[in-house]
Design an enzyme around this catalytic site. Sequence first.
Site, PDB file in Angstrom:
ATOM      1  N   TYR A 140      33.008  43.886  48.169  1.00  0.00           N
ATOM      2  CA  TYR A 140      32.711  42.801  47.217  1.00  0.00           C
ATOM      3  C   TYR A 140      33.608  41.604  47.488  1.00  0.00           C
ATOM      4  O   TYR A 140      33.133  40.460  47.572  1.00  0.00           O
ATOM      5  CB  TYR A 140      32.906  43.301  45.785  1.00  0.00           C
ATOM      6  CG  TYR A 140      32.741  42.227  44.735  1.00  0.00           C
ATOM      7  CD1 TYR A 140      31.479  41.822  44.331  1.00  0.00           C
ATOM      8  CD2 TYR A 140      33.851  41.620  44.144  1.00  0.00           C
ATOM      9  CE1 TYR A 140      31.318  40.829  43.371  1.00  0.00           C
ATOM     10  CE2 TYR A 140      33.699  40.627  43.186  1.00  0.00           C
ATOM     11  CZ  TYR A 140      32.434  40.240  42.794  1.00  0.00           C
ATOM     12  OH  TYR A 140      32.278  39.255  41.849  1.00  0.00           O
ATOM     13  N   SER A 187      33.567  33.740  43.027  1.00  0.00           N
ATOM     14  CA  SER A 187      34.541  34.686  42.456  1.00  0.00           C
ATOM     15  C   SER A 187      35.947  34.510  43.013  1.00  0.00           C
ATOM     16  O   SER A 187      36.151  34.316  44.216  1.00  0.00           O
ATOM     17  CB  SER A 187      34.104  36.142  42.656  1.00  0.00           C
ATOM     18  OG  SER A 187      35.094  37.038  42.183  1.00  0.00           O
TER      19      SER A 187
END
Length: 323
Positions: A201, A188
């Site tokens: 996250y 990501s």
Amino acid sequence: MYESCFNNTFTNELVFYVLLSLVFLISPFLFIWELIITLRSSFRPNENMSGKVVLITGASSGLGELMAYEYAKRGACLAIIAIQEPGSRLEQVAQIARELGSPDVLFLFADVSKIDDCRMFVDNTVKYFGQLDHLVCNAGIGPIYSIDIDVSKFEPVMDINFWGSVYPTHFAIPHLMKTHGKIIVNASSSGVLNVPKGGVYNASKAALISFYESLRHEVSPKVTIAIVTLGFINTHIITAKYSTNIAAGVRLKRDIGDVYPTMAPGACAKAIVAGVCKGETSITQPRFIKALFLVKFLFPELYRLYVNMYFSSMHDKLQKGGG
């Protein structure tokens, strides 16, 4: 011998700006080099996946499911992994993959945050197929962090997003060494850009990038590592429904795709698998995200200003449901 330069405030700054100026001077050549690399990859032969074995975690939905289909179209045998939960579509994904061209599909229910489960599905895959060629570490969760929520509720984020990739990688490496295989990790762009409310996250994805960048040096050239840094992809993980179903995190009233630019998941999965089969080791989609990486590292204050102006207003819309 260089300490005097860095101990003095003026010379320390001077060295930075001199190097920055050099970067700008050679930047046209760097862009040309990037273009040449991109063009060369277009003509690079694709890896023949026919009969090769690909293990994919988090394969019951989203990008994991779609990457399984892309590999199936290329004739790969698949081992697809997902946690066992009510309404799991893993068996259905296996059937569709067979119909799309996969010679054989093994589906296994496992929790990637548990080391014994990871050992089990890697061992079972090799025992069933006799080899392992690609390991796709895709499983992950994405709750939205807030200081108002009990921080202990976010422990599964690191367990799943980080250890859930490291564990299977550890057990798969000896088998990948034998086949000169590949590890594909969904890290990501949040691990680099640190978007607001990403919190834990972002940290889990940054840890992945750091771990696999380091691991490259240990396993190369026998094993190739492809680190995938994605922007917002229009899967279930960025929906308001997902934010309400997950155990922790901020509850959204609108889908993230309603306010942020997103990429279609099918196109993204296709680009990832195509890039991997072309031998790419760094895959970023949508491509414009790479420009944001450059801005963040070279002009951090400018990037923070952009984030404060853009993301703050957008996040208000997500929580308030505004237009």
